[in-house]
Design a protein around this motif. Structure first.
Motif, PDB file in Angstrom:
ATOM      1  N   ARG A  54       0.870  -1.173   0.000  1.00  0.00           N
ATOM      2  CA  ARG A  54       0.000   0.000   0.000  1.00  0.00           C
ATOM      3  C   ARG A  54       0.907   1.222   0.000  1.00  0.00           C
ATOM      4  O   ARG A  54       1.779   1.361   0.876  1.00  0.00           O
ATOM      5  CB  ARG A  54      -0.905   0.003   1.235  1.00  0.00           C
TER       6      ARG A  54
ATOM      7  N   LEU B 224      -2.463  -0.829  -3.620  1.00  0.00           N
ATOM      8  CA  LEU B 224      -3.206   0.430  -3.540  1.00  0.00           C
ATOM      9  C   LEU B 224      -2.233   1.589  -3.637  1.00  0.00           C
ATOM     10  O   LEU B 224      -1.179   1.570  -3.005  1.00  0.00           O
ATOM     11  CB  LEU B 224      -3.997   0.529  -2.230  1.00  0.00           C
TER      12      LEU B 224
ATOM     13  N   ASP C 229      -5.649   5.057  -6.807  1.00  0.00           N
ATOM     14  CA  ASP C 229      -6.911   4.485  -6.347  1.00  0.00           C
ATOM     15  C   ASP C 229      -7.656   5.462  -5.443  1.00  0.00           C
ATOM     16  O   ASP C 229      -8.877   5.420  -5.343  1.00  0.00           O
ATOM     17  CB  ASP C 229      -6.634   3.192  -5.569  1.00  0.00           C
TER      18      ASP C 229
END
Length: 333
Positions: free
Chosen positions: A164, A190, A207
């Motif tokens: 992430r 992400l 995103d």
């Protein structure tokens, strides 16, 4: 900006006659006296071994150029007048015996750590800094690709598949490239980004895009509960590392804070003492966060490296269409 004289052995070039406080300009009066467009600048003719002479087709402005024009870094001071600009795209007009390049080849190059020479008709470059421009890449895109090399290093060396990632400053040169590279080549699960240009960040592949004017990224509950593996800071200042501890994993958990600009994006190193103090402080936080990895995220200060390999990879991605370089709409010159 003033303009000066001409002859057949000269070229057009922008010259800096005095350091300029680019962030303190209220109007163009200071720039008028400190910059000139000079068509009587001597053409560079004396080539050393492994140097090439190129006719400049496009030149971009990097943070290094800004520091050089401001005079903020003593070791980057040049004799006045000097021609600014280090990242260019140009046609080789004298290959100087090179076995790798021929006259007429269009190359993308940088002047290494010396941010001078690019804002002129002709520039001398080192052969080791040049890469042939792919056909699908425009001259302007090629000249503007250096920020993507920084993004390449930040992502490909510190982002793992499934991570992430949060990019601070997603609409800038480094940030916009980092979003694309993290999503498409770093295989991040992400990618979030902060910017005032929320829709642009989403178009680039983010995103989640956070407008920092209306929302504090370090206070978002979603990020606090499911913390980031990597934060790439392309902005600097603002105590972002201190705030990042709320939404970034600790070093022992694999959390990495990649600082592209450091705590001060506009350091003042105009004297020997200021320069010593600045460089002496650089390793302090990386060392401290390594020792305290159970409490704090790992702090990584991203210094320039691997420029040639990075330039080759970035240009290949641009040729394939998996990386797009954002360009300003126009230039005053």
């Amino acid at each position: 900006m003033s303009k000066v004289g001409s002859s057949s052995s000269t070229m057009n070039a922008i010259q800096v006659h005095d350091f300029i406080d680019l962030y303190g300009l209220g109007d163009e009066k200071i720039a008028e006296t400190s910059l000139s467009m000079n068509d009587a600048t001597p053409k560079p003719i004396s080539l050393k071994k492994n140097q090439l002479l190129v006719k400049v087709l496009a030149c971009s402005i990097s943070p290094g150029d800004v520091i050089a024009v401001q005079g903020n870094m003593l070791i980057m001071h040049q004799s006045f007048p000097f021609v600014p600009g280090m990242d260019i795209c140009g046609t080789i007009v004298d290959h100087n015996g090179s076995t790798q390049f021929q006259n007429g080849t269009v190359v993308v190059a940088s002047n290494g750590t010396t941010p001078v020479g690019g804002m002129a008709d002709y520039m001398i470059i080192n052969e080791a800094e040049a890469v042939v421009k792919p056909p699908a890449v425009s001259n302007e895109e090629g000249a503007s690709s250096s920020s993507a090399i920084t993004a390449h290093n930040a992502v490909m060396d510190y982002v793992k598949e499934g991570d992430r990632v949060l990019v601070l400053g997603g609409a800038g040169g480094v940030g916009s490239a980092a979003i694309q590279i993290a999503k498409q080549h770093g295989k991040a699960s992400l990618v979030a980004a902060t910017s005032t240009q929320v829709e642009l960040c989403k178009e680039l592949g983010a995103d989640r895009a956070i407008d920092y004017r209306s929302e504090d990224w370090w206070a978002i509950e979603e990020f606090k509960k499911d913390k980031f593996d990597v934060i790439i800071d392309t902005v600097g200042g603002g105590n972002f590392y201190g705030r990042a501890t709320q939404v970034l994993k600790t070093g022992k958990q694999g959390g990495r804070f990649v600082a592209v600009t450091g705590d001060n994006p506009r350091p003042d190193c105009r004297t020997v003492w200021k320069m010593i103090k600045f460089f002496a402080n650089l390793p302090c936080r990386p060392l401290y966060t390594k020792i305290k990895s159970g409490t704090y995220p790992k702090y990584i200060l991203l210094l320039p490296y691997g420029e040639l390999d990075g330039r080759k990879q970035v240009l290949e991605w641009m040729q394939q269409g998996s990386l797009k370089i954002r360009l300003d709409k126009g230039s005053p010159f």
